[in-house]
Design a protein around this motif. Structure first.
Motif, mmCIF file in Angstrom:
data_model
loop_
_atom_site.group_PDB
_atom_site.id
_atom_site.type_symbol
_atom_site.label_atom_id
_atom_site.label_comp_id
_atom_site.label_asym_id
_atom_site.label_seq_id
_atom_site.Cartn_x
_atom_site.Cartn_y
_atom_site.Cartn_z
ATOM 1 N N SER A 50 -3.707 -10.681 6.421
ATOM 2 C CA SER A 50 -3.462 -9.984 5.157
ATOM 3 C C SER A 50 -4.630 -10.132 4.190
ATOM 4 O O SER A 50 -4.874 -9.243 3.378
ATOM 5 N N GLN A 51 -5.356 -11.232 4.269
ATOM 6 C CA GLN A 51 -6.494 -11.441 3.368
ATOM 7 C C GLN A 51 -7.563 -10.375 3.563
ATOM 8 O O GLN A 51 -8.201 -9.952 2.598
ATOM 9 N N THR A 52 -7.771 -9.937 4.793
ATOM 10 C CA THR A 52 -8.801 -8.928 5.055
ATOM 11 C C THR A 52 -8.271 -7.513 4.902
ATOM 12 O O THR A 52 -9.055 -6.582 4.713
ATOM 13 N N ALA A 53 -6.954 -7.325 4.972
ATOM 14 C CA ALA A 53 -6.370 -5.991 4.867
ATOM 15 C C ALA A 53 -5.986 -5.624 3.443
ATOM 16 O O ALA A 53 -5.953 -4.440 3.085
ATOM 17 N N HIS B 31 0.827 -1.207 0.000
ATOM 18 C CA HIS B 31 0.000 0.000 0.000
ATOM 19 C C HIS B 31 0.864 1.262 0.000
ATOM 20 O O HIS B 31 0.547 2.233 -0.705
ATOM 21 N N MET C 146 -13.041 -12.524 1.225
ATOM 22 C CA MET C 146 -12.949 -12.114 2.626
ATOM 23 C C MET C 146 -13.601 -10.751 2.806
ATOM 24 O O MET C 146 -13.421 -9.857 1.976
ATOM 25 N N PRO C 147 -14.361 -10.579 3.893
ATOM 26 C CA PRO C 147 -14.966 -9.266 4.137
ATOM 27 C C PRO C 147 -13.878 -8.208 4.347
ATOM 28 O O PRO C 147 -12.890 -8.460 5.035
ATOM 29 N N ARG C 148 -14.074 -7.059 3.730
ATOM 30 C CA ARG C 148 -13.132 -5.954 3.898
ATOM 31 C C ARG C 148 -13.842 -4.652 3.593
ATOM 32 O O ARG C 148 -14.844 -4.643 2.887
ATOM 33 N N ASP C 149 -13.314 -3.581 4.115
ATOM 34 C CA ASP C 149 -13.831 -2.254 3.812
ATOM 35 C C ASP C 149 -13.100 -1.742 2.580
ATOM 36 O O ASP C 149 -12.042 -1.134 2.676
ATOM 37 N N ALA C 150 -13.649 -2.036 1.431
ATOM 38 C CA ALA C 150 -13.007 -1.637 0.185
ATOM 39 C C ALA C 150 -14.076 -1.326 -0.842
ATOM 40 O O ALA C 150 -15.124 -1.955 -0.862
ATOM 41 N N THR D 120 -7.527 -2.622 0.935
ATOM 42 C CA THR D 120 -8.365 -1.664 1.663
ATOM 43 C C THR D 120 -7.835 -0.240 1.552
ATOM 44 O O THR D 120 -8.430 0.672 2.110
#
Length: 135
Positions: free
Chosen positions: A65-68, A38, A97-101, A71
């Protein structure tokens, strides 16, 4: 085209807003990798970001790392190029995977199609996750 070496992958800046990443064989993609990934994007690309992940090597993601991954605000679209059914499945699991993206993604089995799709995404205002290509 500029090439960069990160601790876990090669990054190739293809355009001002577009980069290709080739992760090294056998890497465990962890939160430190996500942070470095990132940070590189922010330092080298213009928003909104378009990403091409060229999965030519075998590697895996730890759970955090899968969720991050992905993002980072400003990622508009990501294309994943896979060459095997296993690689496609592991990519689909990671992407589910759930993520805020707020970005679109698609899985391809060749680089040219992935780059063409990213070019179309550059012009698009669509922010809905796209279905994956059939492998």
């Amino acid at each position: 085209m500029e090439r960069f070496r990160l601790s876990f992958c090669n990054a190739i800046k293809l355009d001002e807003d577009l980069a290709e990443f080739v992760v090294d064989e056998g890497v465990e993609f962890n939160l430190a990798c996500v942070d470095e990934y990132h940070a590189w994007i922010v330092a080298h690309l213009q928003r909104p970001y378009l990403l091409l992940v060229h999965k030519v090597n075998a590697y895996h993601y730890d759970f955090a790392s899968q969720t991050a991954l992905g993002t980072l605000p400003g990622i508009k679209a990501a294309a994943f190029v896979v060459y095997s059914h296993i690689s496609q499945l592991t990519t689909q699991v990671m992407l589910s995977m759930p993520r805020d993206a707020d970005w679109v993604y698609r899985i391809f089995n060749n680089r040219d199609d992935a780059l063409n799709w990213l070019g179309m995404q550059r012009e698009s205002d669509d922010q809905t996750i796209s279905s994956t290509e059939k492998f």
